[in-house]
Design a protein around this motif. Sequence first.
Motif, PDB file in Angstrom:
ATOM      1  N   ASP A  73      50.796  34.139  45.456  1.00  0.00           N
ATOM      2  CA  ASP A  73      51.181  34.438  44.097  1.00  0.00           C
ATOM      3  C   ASP A  73      51.146  32.999  43.563  1.00  0.00           C
ATOM      4  O   ASP A  73      51.691  32.689  42.483  1.00  0.00           O
ATOM      5  N   ASP A  74      50.582  32.086  44.074  1.00  0.00           N
ATOM      6  CA  ASP A  74      50.355  30.537  43.488  1.00  0.00           C
ATOM      7  C   ASP A  74      49.186  30.475  42.775  1.00  0.00           C
ATOM      8  O   ASP A  74      48.927  29.092  42.441  1.00  0.00           O
ATOM      9  N   ASP A  75      48.303  31.266  42.182  1.00  0.00           N
ATOM     10  CA  ASP A  75      47.250  30.845  41.361  1.00  0.00           C
ATOM     11  C   ASP A  75      47.265  31.710  40.138  1.00  0.00           C
ATOM     12  O   ASP A  75      46.486  33.090  40.131  1.00  0.00           O
ATOM     13  N   PRO A  76      47.916  31.281  39.064  1.00  0.00           N
ATOM     14  CA  PRO A  76      47.480  31.649  37.650  1.00  0.00           C
ATOM     15  C   PRO A  76      46.149  32.147  37.361  1.00  0.00           C
ATOM     16  O   PRO A  76      45.388  31.350  37.754  1.00  0.00           O
ATOM     17  N   ASP A  77      46.010  32.787  36.124  1.00  0.00           N
ATOM     18  CA  ASP A  77      44.808  33.323  35.684  1.00  0.00           C
ATOM     19  C   ASP A  77      44.300  32.105  34.648  1.00  0.00           C
ATOM     20  O   ASP A  77      44.824  32.068  33.509  1.00  0.00           O
ATOM     21  N   PRO A  78      43.393  31.371  34.774  1.00  0.00           N
ATOM     22  CA  PRO A  78      42.651  30.623  33.803  1.00  0.00           C
ATOM     23  C   PRO A  78      42.324  31.383  32.692  1.00  0.00           C
ATOM     24  O   PRO A  78      42.156  30.647  31.353  1.00  0.00           O
ATOM     25  N   THR A  79      41.962  32.510  32.761  1.00  0.00           N
ATOM     26  CA  THR A  79      41.350  33.350  31.629  1.00  0.00           C
ATOM     27  C   THR A  79      42.551  33.741  30.722  1.00  0.00           C
ATOM     28  O   THR A  79      42.302  34.270  29.500  1.00  0.00           O
ATOM     29  N   GLN A  80      43.764  33.415  30.845  1.00  0.00           N
ATOM     30  CA  GLN A  80      44.776  33.579  30.278  1.00  0.00           C
ATOM     31  C   GLN A  80      44.746  32.533  29.072  1.00  0.00           C
ATOM     32  O   GLN A  80      45.573  32.751  28.040  1.00  0.00           O
ATOM     33  N   THR A  81      44.003  31.436  29.135  1.00  0.00           N
ATOM     34  CA  THR A  81      43.941  30.647  28.051  1.00  0.00           C
ATOM     35  C   THR A  81      42.661  30.885  27.035  1.00  0.00           C
ATOM     36  O   THR A  81      42.770  31.583  25.908  1.00  0.00           O
ATOM     37  N   SER A  82      41.397  30.945  27.612  1.00  0.00           N
ATOM     38  CA  SER A  82      40.188  31.280  26.521  1.00  0.00           C
ATOM     39  C   SER A  82      39.183  31.199  27.366  1.00  0.00           C
ATOM     40  O   SER A  82      38.694  30.756  28.228  1.00  0.00           O
ATOM     41  N   ASP A  83      38.444  32.434  27.308  1.00  0.00           N
ATOM     42  CA  ASP A  83      37.283  33.052  27.566  1.00  0.00           C
ATOM     43  C   ASP A  83      36.171  31.863  27.441  1.00  0.00           C
ATOM     44  O   ASP A  83      35.043  31.853  28.150  1.00  0.00           O
ATOM     45  N   GLU A  84      36.316  31.150  26.226  1.00  0.00           N
ATOM     46  CA  GLU A  84      35.348  30.293  25.626  1.00  0.00           C
ATOM     47  C   GLU A  84      35.207  29.049  26.756  1.00  0.00           C
ATOM     48  O   GLU A  84      34.213  28.566  26.607  1.00  0.00           O
ATOM     49  N   ALA A  85      36.145  28.887  27.507  1.00  0.00           N
ATOM     50  CA  ALA A  85      36.055  27.847  28.496  1.00  0.00           C
ATOM     51  C   ALA A  85      35.211  28.283  29.691  1.00  0.00           C
ATOM     52  O   ALA A  85      35.029  27.468  30.681  1.00  0.00           O
ATOM     53  N   LEU A  86      35.008  29.573  30.136  1.00  0.00           N
ATOM     54  CA  LEU A  86      34.259  29.973  31.064  1.00  0.00           C
ATOM     55  C   LEU A  86      32.827  30.543  30.694  1.00  0.00           C
ATOM     56  O   LEU A  86      32.360  30.653  29.440  1.00  0.00           O
ATOM     57  N   PRO A  87      31.894  30.599  31.665  1.00  0.00           N
ATOM     58  CA  PRO A  87      30.640  30.887  31.356  1.00  0.00           C
ATOM     59  C   PRO A  87      30.561  32.319  31.025  1.00  0.00           C
ATOM     60  O   PRO A  87      31.544  33.233  31.387  1.00  0.00           O
ATOM     61  N   PRO A  88      29.698  32.809  30.037  1.00  0.00           N
ATOM     62  CA  PRO A  88      29.426  34.002  29.569  1.00  0.00           C
ATOM     63  C   PRO A  88      29.093  35.301  31.059  1.00  0.00           C
ATOM     64  O   PRO A  88      28.421  34.659  31.883  1.00  0.00           O
ATOM     65  N   TRP A  89      29.299  36.219  30.553  1.00  0.00           N
ATOM     66  CA  TRP A  89      29.206  37.251  31.677  1.00  0.00           C
ATOM     67  C   TRP A  89      27.840  37.639  31.419  1.00  0.00           C
ATOM     68  O   TRP A  89      27.074  37.465  30.588  1.00  0.00           O
ATOM     69  N   THR A  90      26.875  37.960  32.716  1.00  0.00           N
ATOM     70  CA  THR A  90      25.462  37.929  32.906  1.00  0.00           C
ATOM     71  C   THR A  90      25.234  38.748  33.864  1.00  0.00           C
ATOM     72  O   THR A  90      25.963  39.177  34.770  1.00  0.00           O
TER      73      THR A  90
END
Length: 232
Positions: A73-90
């Motif tokens: 349980d030591d890995d929070p979810d970076p997508t709780q910030t913004s999906d704009e910081a991640l690559p788009p789905w493809t």
Amino acid sequence: MRRAAAVTAVAVLLLAGCQDDGDEPSATPTGTSTPTPTSTGPTDDDGTEAPGTTEATGTGDDATGTGTDGTTDDDPDPTQTSDEALPPWTDDPQEQAPVASDEPQEITDVRTGLHADFDRVVLDLTGDEPVLGWFVGPVDEGVEDPTGFVLDVEGETFLQLGVRGIDWTTESPQRYDGDPVAGAGTEVLTEVVFGGLFEGQQQVVLGLREEADYRIFSLSDPARIVVDVRHP
């Protein structure tokens, strides 16, 4: 007059006794406002488990990559910030070249996790900064490189990942042993299976229950490669 004075004296004594025996009124607590979390920029946490998620990992009690299931349980979810910081789905093939480095880098572990909208696969790497590259894309079946044998991977369709830039000419005690890792609790991901390590490239096949969009990116401190598979 004496009777009235006596009655008055008794009343005073009774009132004094009530004041001595009674408790002081307790202070009524005042309400306090709860701070509202503010959004932050993207983090380097890979989020193999976030609140309300289930995770299966590719290690037992050690970090050698035994391929057994566990939880963390030591890995929070970076997508709780913004999906704009991640690559788009493809659903198209994706590629990234390795980074030149004097230090060889190895895959040390494989972890899988369930999130609200996607399943996640994390390849843990040696070092703090990711230098390995990759190419990834959908395939009809996992065929081992370079033998050409069909890999035994649970699933109806597959994502094939080639991790590039590994020093395949040298044996490393840190290198993941290649045991398959089940996607326990995941929605689309069924299994992660290692294929061949050939000419500096480690083949990794993700078994899926059905075709799905995906995204791939790397994280630092420590170095990781992350593949998310989107829920239909």
